[in-house]
Design a protein around this motif. Structure first.
Motif, PDB file in Angstrom:
ATOM      1  N   ILE A  13       0.828  -1.204   0.000  1.00  0.00           N
ATOM      2  CA  ILE A  13       0.000   0.000   0.000  1.00  0.00           C
ATOM      3  C   ILE A  13       0.867   1.261   0.000  1.00  0.00           C
ATOM      4  CG2 ILE A  13      -1.649   1.341   1.381  1.00  0.00           C
ATOM      5  CD1 ILE A  13      -2.861  -1.261   2.304  1.00  0.00           C
ATOM      6  N   ASP A  14       0.501   2.205  -0.820  1.00  0.00           N
ATOM      7  CA  ASP A  14       1.207   3.496  -0.872  1.00  0.00           C
ATOM      8  C   ASP A  14       0.598   4.425   0.173  1.00  0.00           C
ATOM      9  OD1 ASP A  14       2.485   5.831  -1.399  1.00  0.00           O
ATOM     10  OD2 ASP A  14       1.926   5.938  -3.528  1.00  0.00           O
ATOM     11  N   LYS A  15       1.284   4.582   1.286  1.00  0.00           N
ATOM     12  CA  LYS A  15       0.762   5.372   2.409  1.00  0.00           C
ATOM     13  C   LYS A  15       0.649   6.859   2.079  1.00  0.00           C
ATOM     14  CE  LYS A  15       0.602   1.954   5.441  1.00  0.00           C
ATOM     15  NZ  LYS A  15      -0.651   1.494   6.068  1.00  0.00           N
ATOM     16  N   THR A  16       1.346   7.317   1.065  1.00  0.00           N
ATOM     17  CA  THR A  16       1.310   8.748   0.730  1.00  0.00           C
ATOM     18  C   THR A  16      -0.057   9.167   0.196  1.00  0.00           C
ATOM     19  OG1 THR A  16       2.128   8.345  -1.522  1.00  0.00           O
ATOM     20  CG2 THR A  16       3.766   8.717   0.199  1.00  0.00           C
ATOM     21  N   LYS A  17      -0.876   8.207  -0.177  1.00  0.00           N
ATOM     22  CA  LYS A  17      -2.203   8.526  -0.707  1.00  0.00           C
ATOM     23  C   LYS A  17      -3.270   8.571   0.384  1.00  0.00           C
ATOM     24  CE  LYS A  17      -1.279   6.629  -5.291  1.00  0.00           C
ATOM     25  NZ  LYS A  17      -1.693   5.640  -6.324  1.00  0.00           N
ATOM     26  N   GLY A  18      -2.829   8.566   1.630  1.00  0.00           N
ATOM     27  CA  GLY A  18      -3.784   8.601   2.729  1.00  0.00           C
ATOM     28  C   GLY A  18      -4.305   7.213   3.039  1.00  0.00           C
ATOM     29  N   TYR A  19      -5.530   7.156   3.587  1.00  0.00           N
ATOM     30  CA  TYR A  19      -6.107   5.863   3.919  1.00  0.00           C
ATOM     31  C   TYR A  19      -6.247   5.001   2.673  1.00  0.00           C
ATOM     32  CZ  TYR A  19      -7.317   7.047   8.710  1.00  0.00           C
ATOM     33  OH  TYR A  19      -7.260   7.375  10.035  1.00  0.00           O
ATOM     34  N   ALA A  20      -5.861   3.785   2.774  1.00  0.00           N
ATOM     35  CA  ALA A  20      -6.053   2.815   1.701  1.00  0.00           C
ATOM     36  C   ALA A  20      -6.833   1.646   2.256  1.00  0.00           C
ATOM     37  CB  ALA A  20      -4.713   2.348   1.150  1.00  0.00           C
ATOM     38  N   CYS A  21      -7.721   1.110   1.477  1.00  0.00           N
ATOM     39  CA  CYS A  21      -8.516  -0.027   1.911  1.00  0.00           C
ATOM     40  C   CYS A  21      -8.143  -1.263   1.115  1.00  0.00           C
ATOM     41  CB  CYS A  21     -10.008   0.277   1.743  1.00  0.00           C
ATOM     42  SG  CYS A  21     -10.592   1.513   2.926  1.00  0.00           S
ATOM     43  N   ILE A  22      -8.270  -2.387   1.760  1.00  0.00           N
ATOM     44  CA  ILE A  22      -7.941  -3.663   1.121  1.00  0.00           C
ATOM     45  C   ILE A  22      -9.239  -4.442   0.937  1.00  0.00           C
ATOM     46  CG2 ILE A  22      -6.601  -5.779   1.305  1.00  0.00           C
ATOM     47  CD1 ILE A  22      -4.690  -4.274   3.157  1.00  0.00           C
ATOM     48  N   TYR A  23      -9.429  -4.944  -0.260  1.00  0.00           N
ATOM     49  CA  TYR A  23     -10.646  -5.688  -0.586  1.00  0.00           C
ATOM     50  C   TYR A  23     -10.271  -7.148  -0.831  1.00  0.00           C
ATOM     51  CZ  TYR A  23     -12.680  -1.062  -1.148  1.00  0.00           C
ATOM     52  OH  TYR A  23     -13.107   0.222  -0.921  1.00  0.00           O
ATOM     53  N   PHE A  24     -10.963  -8.027  -0.125  1.00  0.00           N
ATOM     54  CA  PHE A  24     -10.734  -9.455  -0.273  1.00  0.00           C
ATOM     55  C   PHE A  24     -11.939 -10.061  -0.979  1.00  0.00           C
ATOM     56  CE2 PHE A  24      -8.058  -8.155   3.206  1.00  0.00           C
ATOM     57  CZ  PHE A  24      -6.906  -8.914   3.057  1.00  0.00           C
ATOM     58  N   ASP A  25     -11.685 -10.708  -2.104  1.00  0.00           N
ATOM     59  CA  ASP A  25     -12.753 -11.236  -2.954  1.00  0.00           C
ATOM     60  C   ASP A  25     -12.749 -12.765  -2.894  1.00  0.00           C
ATOM     61  OD1 ASP A  25     -14.551 -11.924  -4.900  1.00  0.00           O
ATOM     62  OD2 ASP A  25     -13.788 -10.529  -6.399  1.00  0.00           O
ATOM     63  N   ASP A  26     -13.803 -13.328  -2.308  1.00  0.00           N
ATOM     64  CA  ASP A  26     -13.862 -14.778  -2.206  1.00  0.00           C
ATOM     65  C   ASP A  26     -14.139 -15.440  -3.556  1.00  0.00           C
ATOM     66  OD1 ASP A  26     -16.588 -13.518  -1.368  1.00  0.00           O
ATOM     67  OD2 ASP A  26     -17.138 -15.524  -2.074  1.00  0.00           O
ATOM     68  N   PHE A  27     -14.748 -14.680  -4.506  1.00  0.00           N
ATOM     69  CA  PHE A  27     -15.079 -15.244  -5.816  1.00  0.00           C
ATOM     70  C   PHE A  27     -13.809 -15.497  -6.634  1.00  0.00           C
ATOM     71  CE2 PHE A  27     -16.388 -14.879 -10.321  1.00  0.00           C
ATOM     72  CZ  PHE A  27     -17.327 -15.909 -10.343  1.00  0.00           C
ATOM     73  N   THR A  28     -12.889 -14.510  -6.627  1.00  0.00           N
ATOM     74  CA  THR A  28     -11.627 -14.664  -7.366  1.00  0.00           C
ATOM     75  C   THR A  28     -10.490 -15.161  -6.480  1.00  0.00           C
ATOM     76  OG1 THR A  28     -11.033 -12.360  -6.933  1.00  0.00           O
ATOM     77  CG2 THR A  28     -12.273 -12.824  -8.953  1.00  0.00           C
ATOM     78  N   ASN A  29     -10.792 -15.301  -5.194  1.00  0.00           N
ATOM     79  CA  ASN A  29      -9.800 -15.768  -4.227  1.00  0.00           C
ATOM     80  C   ASN A  29      -8.556 -14.866  -4.245  1.00  0.00           C
ATOM     81  OD1 ASN A  29      -9.274 -17.678  -2.173  1.00  0.00           O
ATOM     82  ND2 ASN A  29      -7.849 -18.765  -3.508  1.00  0.00           N
ATOM     83  N   SER A  30      -8.804 -13.556  -4.250  1.00  0.00           N
ATOM     84  CA  SER A  30      -7.700 -12.610  -4.353  1.00  0.00           C
ATOM     85  C   SER A  30      -7.944 -11.414  -3.441  1.00  0.00           C
ATOM     86  CB  SER A  30      -7.547 -12.126  -5.796  1.00  0.00           C
ATOM     87  OG  SER A  30      -8.722 -11.441  -6.208  1.00  0.00           O
ATOM     88  N   ALA A  31      -6.909 -10.578  -3.302  1.00  0.00           N
ATOM     89  CA  ALA A  31      -7.002  -9.360  -2.497  1.00  0.00           C
ATOM     90  C   ALA A  31      -6.280  -8.240  -3.220  1.00  0.00           C
ATOM     91  CB  ALA A  31      -6.391  -9.587  -1.119  1.00  0.00           C
ATOM     92  N   TYR A  32      -6.778  -7.011  -3.059  1.00  0.00           N
ATOM     93  CA  TYR A  32      -6.135  -5.863  -3.713  1.00  0.00           C
ATOM     94  C   TYR A  32      -6.396  -4.614  -2.887  1.00  0.00           C
ATOM     95  CZ  TYR A  32     -10.928  -4.998  -5.250  1.00  0.00           C
ATOM     96  OH  TYR A  32     -12.285  -4.776  -5.271  1.00  0.00           O
ATOM     97  N   ALA A  33      -5.542  -3.610  -3.035  1.00  0.00           N
ATOM     98  CA  ALA A  33      -5.678  -2.345  -2.319  1.00  0.00           C
ATOM     99  C   ALA A  33      -6.302  -1.320  -3.259  1.00  0.00           C
ATOM    100  CB  ALA A  33      -4.322  -1.852  -1.850  1.00  0.00           C
TER     101      ALA A  33
END
Length: 261
Positions: A232-252
């Motif tokens: 996560i790039d902290k310089t952009k302020g708050y970042a959220c992480i999304y966990f997707d059970d359908f694709t079995n993946s995670a992304y910020a």
């Protein structure tokens, strides 16, 4: 005839004297054996008493292994280990510890160095809840246990779970069943965050300040939290992480409350 009778009397007296001597000898041997047994018993009891009154008989240490949630002193208190090492019964200690609601299994060993080693397997905790102004910890099977001021420290290693029914707690528990306790420790709070496409979406607030969003089915993906959060790039302020059970993946990505502009 008279001489013969006198001889018979002498023989009879000699026989009786021999019998008396034999009985005295037998009695002497019995008394000697009793004295020996008594002396041995007194010596043994005296030595045992001296040993048990000396520091050499003390339990040197109580070693607690494998505990994640319970404090060592709480386990020792429940175990009630005897100060005298040889008076400890592993089966009795195990029985006492098995009565603790958060101890799933336990093994007790008396080691050669006068150490009592207690290895516990605790019930896995996945969070805590407030209900009717009372505090409860929730286990991995979805059940809950009321805690008092003495055990309030248990909530230090698990997140607050807010706004869920008992059936929903069981769903969350199933999702966390295989999650490493070290990952659960990093969660601060869990709240409902329903959206149009998922009315069961969860908001998981981490202790490092990040926000995660997922459904019950994606909870096991939190095992990947460290890998995703480190990117996560902290310089952009708050970042959220999304966990997707359908694709079995995670992304910020940006958080729901952040502007898309």
């Amino acid at each position: 005839m008279l001489e013969k009778k006198n001889e018979e009397i002498l023989d009879s007296n000699s026989y009786l004297n021999k019998r008396k001597k034999a009985r005295k000898h037998i009695k002497f041997n019995k008394d000697k054996r009793k004295v020996f047994i008594f002396s041995f018993a007194v010596s043994f009891i005296s030595l045992a008493l001296i040993y048990f009154l000396s520091p050499f008989s003390d339990t040197y240490r109580v070693s607690i292994l494998n505990n994640i949630y319970l404090k060592d002193e709480d386990i020792r208190e429940s175990a009630r280990v005897n100060d005298k090492f040889l008076l400890n019964n592993p089966s009795a200690i195990k029985k006492r510890l098995s009565e603790h609601p958060l101890i799933k299994d336990v093994d007790v060993k008396l080691d050669n160095n006068k150490t009592v080693t207690i290895t516990v397997e605790e019930e896995k905790l996945i969070g805590y809840i407030f209900e009717y102004n009372e505090l409860y910890v929730v286990t991995a099977d979805g059940s809950s246990m009321k805690i008092d001021d003495d055990s309030i420290y248990l909530i230090d290693n698990v997140p607050l779970i807010d706004g869920y029914s008992s059936d929903e707690l069981k769903e969350i528990s199933r999702g966390f069943r295989d999650t490493d306790p070290d990952v659960i420790k990093q969660i601060s709070e869990i709240h409902k965050y329903p959206v149009s496409y998922d009315d069961k979406q969860m908001e998981v607030i981490m202790k490092d300040g990040n926000y995660c969003f997922m459904s019950f089915l994606a909870l096991d993906l939190l095992e990947n939290y460290y890998a995703v959060s480190s990117s996560i790039d902290k310089t952009k302020g708050y970042a959220c992480i999304y966990f997707d059970d359908f694709t079995n993946s995670a992304y910020a990505s940006i958080c729901p409350w952040q502007s898309t502009e």
